[in-house]
Write a protein that holds these residues in place. Structure first.
Motif, PDB file in Angstrom:
ATOM      1  N   MET A  43     -12.596  -1.831   5.858  1.00  0.00           N
ATOM      2  CA  MET A  43     -11.683  -1.676   5.213  1.00  0.00           C
ATOM      3  C   MET A  43     -12.840  -2.925   3.587  1.00  0.00           C
ATOM      4  O   MET A  43     -11.988  -2.569   2.786  1.00  0.00           O
ATOM      5  N   GLN A  44     -12.955  -3.653   3.941  1.00  0.00           N
ATOM      6  CA  GLN A  44     -13.618  -5.008   3.446  1.00  0.00           C
ATOM      7  C   GLN A  44     -14.575  -3.949   1.953  1.00  0.00           C
ATOM      8  O   GLN A  44     -15.519  -3.174   2.751  1.00  0.00           O
ATOM      9  N   ILE A  45     -14.208  -4.025   1.121  1.00  0.00           N
ATOM     10  CA  ILE A  45     -15.588  -3.591   0.485  1.00  0.00           C
ATOM     11  C   ILE A  45     -16.954  -4.151   0.564  1.00  0.00           C
ATOM     12  O   ILE A  45     -17.339  -5.533   0.845  1.00  0.00           O
ATOM     13  N   GLY A  69      -4.069  -4.279  -2.540  1.00  0.00           N
ATOM     14  CA  GLY A  69      -4.842  -4.114  -1.451  1.00  0.00           C
ATOM     15  C   GLY A  69      -5.382  -5.190  -1.216  1.00  0.00           C
ATOM     16  O   GLY A  69      -6.513  -5.396  -1.681  1.00  0.00           O
ATOM     17  N   THR A  70      -5.270  -6.142  -0.631  1.00  0.00           N
ATOM     18  CA  THR A  70      -5.817  -7.288  -0.725  1.00  0.00           C
ATOM     19  C   THR A  70      -7.131  -7.749   0.758  1.00  0.00           C
ATOM     20  O   THR A  70      -8.105  -8.304   0.568  1.00  0.00           O
ATOM     21  N   PHE A  71      -6.102  -7.297   1.797  1.00  0.00           N
ATOM     22  CA  PHE A  71      -6.850  -7.675   2.861  1.00  0.00           C
ATOM     23  C   PHE A  71      -7.344  -9.068   3.074  1.00  0.00           C
ATOM     24  O   PHE A  71      -6.156  -9.485   3.411  1.00  0.00           O
ATOM     25  N   SER A  75     -12.544  -8.880  -2.093  1.00  0.00           N
ATOM     26  CA  SER A  75     -12.187  -8.162  -3.617  1.00  0.00           C
ATOM     27  C   SER A  75     -11.527  -9.380  -4.741  1.00  0.00           C
ATOM     28  O   SER A  75     -11.696  -9.557  -5.986  1.00  0.00           O
ATOM     29  N   ASP A  93      -0.384  -6.631  -1.133  1.00  0.00           N
ATOM     30  CA  ASP A  93      -0.470  -6.271   0.282  1.00  0.00           C
ATOM     31  C   ASP A  93       0.477  -6.527   0.705  1.00  0.00           C
ATOM     32  O   ASP A  93       1.752  -6.884   0.551  1.00  0.00           O
ATOM     33  N   TRP A  98      -3.811 -11.098   7.353  1.00  0.00           N
ATOM     34  CA  TRP A  98      -4.683 -10.612   6.522  1.00  0.00           C
ATOM     35  C   TRP A  98      -4.572 -11.372   5.346  1.00  0.00           C
ATOM     36  O   TRP A  98      -5.813 -12.168   5.183  1.00  0.00           O
ATOM     37  N   ALA A 122       3.782  -1.905  -1.783  1.00  0.00           N
ATOM     38  CA  ALA A 122       3.389  -1.581  -3.396  1.00  0.00           C
ATOM     39  C   ALA A 122       3.989  -1.407  -4.304  1.00  0.00           C
ATOM     40  O   ALA A 122       3.984  -2.120  -5.504  1.00  0.00           O
ATOM     41  N   ASP A 141      -6.900  -0.678  -3.699  1.00  0.00           N
ATOM     42  CA  ASP A 141      -7.926  -0.616  -3.052  1.00  0.00           C
ATOM     43  C   ASP A 141      -6.866  -0.195  -1.505  1.00  0.00           C
ATOM     44  O   ASP A 141      -6.961  -1.410  -0.472  1.00  0.00           O
ATOM     45  N   ALA A 142      -6.024   0.750  -1.603  1.00  0.00           N
ATOM     46  CA  ALA A 142      -4.632   0.286  -0.545  1.00  0.00           C
ATOM     47  C   ALA A 142      -4.683   1.638   0.089  1.00  0.00           C
ATOM     48  O   ALA A 142      -5.637   2.530  -0.237  1.00  0.00           O
ATOM     49  N   ASP A 143      -3.462   2.066   1.086  1.00  0.00           N
ATOM     50  CA  ASP A 143      -3.256   3.088   1.438  1.00  0.00           C
ATOM     51  C   ASP A 143      -3.759   3.978   0.994  1.00  0.00           C
ATOM     52  O   ASP A 143      -2.914   4.013  -0.349  1.00  0.00           O
ATOM     53  N   TYR A 150       0.909   4.409  -7.359  1.00  0.00           N
ATOM     54  CA  TYR A 150      -0.015   2.940  -8.241  1.00  0.00           C
ATOM     55  C   TYR A 150      -0.575   3.367  -8.968  1.00  0.00           C
ATOM     56  O   TYR A 150      -0.242   2.738  -9.766  1.00  0.00           O
TER      57      TYR A 150
HETATM   58  C1  LIG Z   1      -8.941  -1.419   2.149  1.00  0.00           C
HETATM   59  S1  LIG Z   1      -7.822  -2.814   2.875  1.00  0.00           S
HETATM   60  C2  LIG Z   1      -8.116  -3.247   1.318  1.00  0.00           C
HETATM   61  C3  LIG Z   1      -9.255  -4.629   1.848  1.00  0.00           C
HETATM   62  C4  LIG Z   1      -9.620  -5.134   0.134  1.00  0.00           C
HETATM   63  N1  LIG Z   1      -9.497  -4.965  -1.108  1.00  0.00           N
HETATM   64  C5  LIG Z   1     -11.341  -6.260   0.914  1.00  0.00           C
HETATM   65  O1  LIG Z   1     -11.973  -6.243  -0.400  1.00  0.00           O
HETATM   66  O2  LIG Z   1     -11.072  -6.669   1.281  1.00  0.00           O
HETATM   67  C6  LIG Z   1      -6.149  -2.051   2.088  1.00  0.00           C
HETATM   68  C7  LIG Z   1      -4.585  -2.811   2.207  1.00  0.00           C
HETATM   69  O3  LIG Z   1      -3.948  -2.428   1.842  1.00  0.00           O
HETATM   70  C8  LIG Z   1      -2.875  -2.992   2.350  1.00  0.00           C
HETATM   71  N2  LIG Z   1      -1.753  -1.867   2.176  1.00  0.00           N
HETATM   72  C9  LIG Z   1      -0.966  -0.914   3.530  1.00  0.00           C
HETATM   73  N3  LIG Z   1      -0.158  -0.459   3.138  1.00  0.00           N
HETATM   74  C10 LIG Z   1       0.011  -0.827   2.038  1.00  0.00           C
HETATM   75  C11 LIG Z   1       1.238  -0.781   0.766  1.00  0.00           C
HETATM   76  N4  LIG Z   1       1.725   0.365   0.614  1.00  0.00           N
HETATM   77  N5  LIG Z   1       1.222  -1.613  -0.218  1.00  0.00           N
HETATM   78  C12 LIG Z   1       0.545  -2.899  -0.095  1.00  0.00           C
HETATM   79  N6  LIG Z   1      -0.457  -3.495   0.253  1.00  0.00           N
HETATM   80  C13 LIG Z   1      -1.082  -2.294   1.782  1.00  0.00           C
HETATM   81  C14 LIG Z   1      -3.184  -3.554   3.907  1.00  0.00           C
HETATM   82  O4  LIG Z   1      -2.628  -4.126   4.571  1.00  0.00           O
HETATM   83  C15 LIG Z   1      -5.136  -3.931   3.620  1.00  0.00           C
HETATM   84  O5  LIG Z   1      -5.009  -4.777   3.898  1.00  0.00           O
END
Ligand SMILES: C[S@@+](CC[C@H](N)C(=O)[O-])C[C@H]1O[C@@H](n2cnc3c(N)ncnc32)[C@H](O)[C@@H]1O
Length: 218
Positions: A43-45, A69-71, A75, A93, A98, A122, A141-143, A150
């Protein structure tokens, strides 16, 4: 390092990385700790996306940025480091687990003061923000099922001339694979069609890693 791009082979990706601003020890350790989480680390960029986010944040002189979407925070780290000292990044997030990793690395990098983390769905957080054009830059970068929401919630909150970046919009090339019709592929296609037909913005899809859509609000 895995190519993370369906468009580049390992050799070409290694060349690209060798010609991209390097990641420092803190970012490197964050990537390693994230990799140790296993498959979810995908999932990380990608590192070149991190460099791109830093360049863009500094290049447009962004002061207020929002990330959906911070994970584990890579990013966000790249964006926050490129902000001026009084710049602010709002991170959205839902995962306390995470984002606890993220916060350790933001602390180590000395950017904690620039980041506000909100743990809640979000869409709710965005809707509760003032409907004023106060952000210079947004990164989605979330769901994937939330992308359209968004985008629509962010657009009125982006200042004229500001940018929205959206990750994974080529979805490993499956957007053009007619045999691919799972729900996520359909969602990404619909999102891409929506943005391309949106006369309020100008946009393109950059083939960096899994595809980043770059949207400008004139
Ligand atoms: C692809 S990852 C983000 C990767 C991050 N940008 C990075 O560079 O590491 C997606 C993130 O979206 C979050 N997420 C999923 N559903 C969400 C929601 N409804 N609202 C907020 N965050 C959400 C997840 O918990 C996850 O951490």
């Amino acid at each position: 390092m895995s190519p993370k791009s369906f468009l580049l082979d390992e050799q070409l990706h290694a060349y690209l990385i060798a010609h991209t601003t390097g990641i420092d020890d803190i970012a490197h350790q964050l990537m390693e700790e994230t990799a140790a989480l296993g498959g979810i680390s995908g999932m990380q960029i990608a590192p070149e996306q991190g460099a791109f986010l830093s360049l863009l944040t500094a290049g447009v002189g962004a002061r207020r940025v929002v990330e959906v979407g911070t994970f584990t925070g890579f990013s966000a780290l790249c964006i926050a480091r490129a902000l001026p000292a009084d710049g602010r990044l709002l991170c959205l997030d839902v995962s306390a687990e995470w984002s606890a990793i993220a916060q350790r690395y933001w602390q180590a990098a000395g950017v904690t003061d620039r980041i506000e983390l909100v743990l809640a769905p979000a869409a709710e957080t965005l809707r509760a923000l003032p409907a004023e054009p106060s952000f210079d830059l947004a990164f989605i970068d979330a769901d994937k099922q939330g992308y359209l929401t968004y985008y629509e919630e962010l657009l009125p909150r982006i200042r004229p001339g500001g940018l929205i970046l959206v990750d994974n919009t080529l979805w490993s090339g499956k957007v053009v694979d007619e045999s691919s019709d799972d729900d996520t592929v359909k969602i990404i296609r619909a999102f891409n069609d929506h943005v391309a037909a949106d006369s309020r913005v100008e946009s393109t899809i950059l083939p960096i890693s899994d595809g980043i859509t770059m949207i400008r609000k004139p």
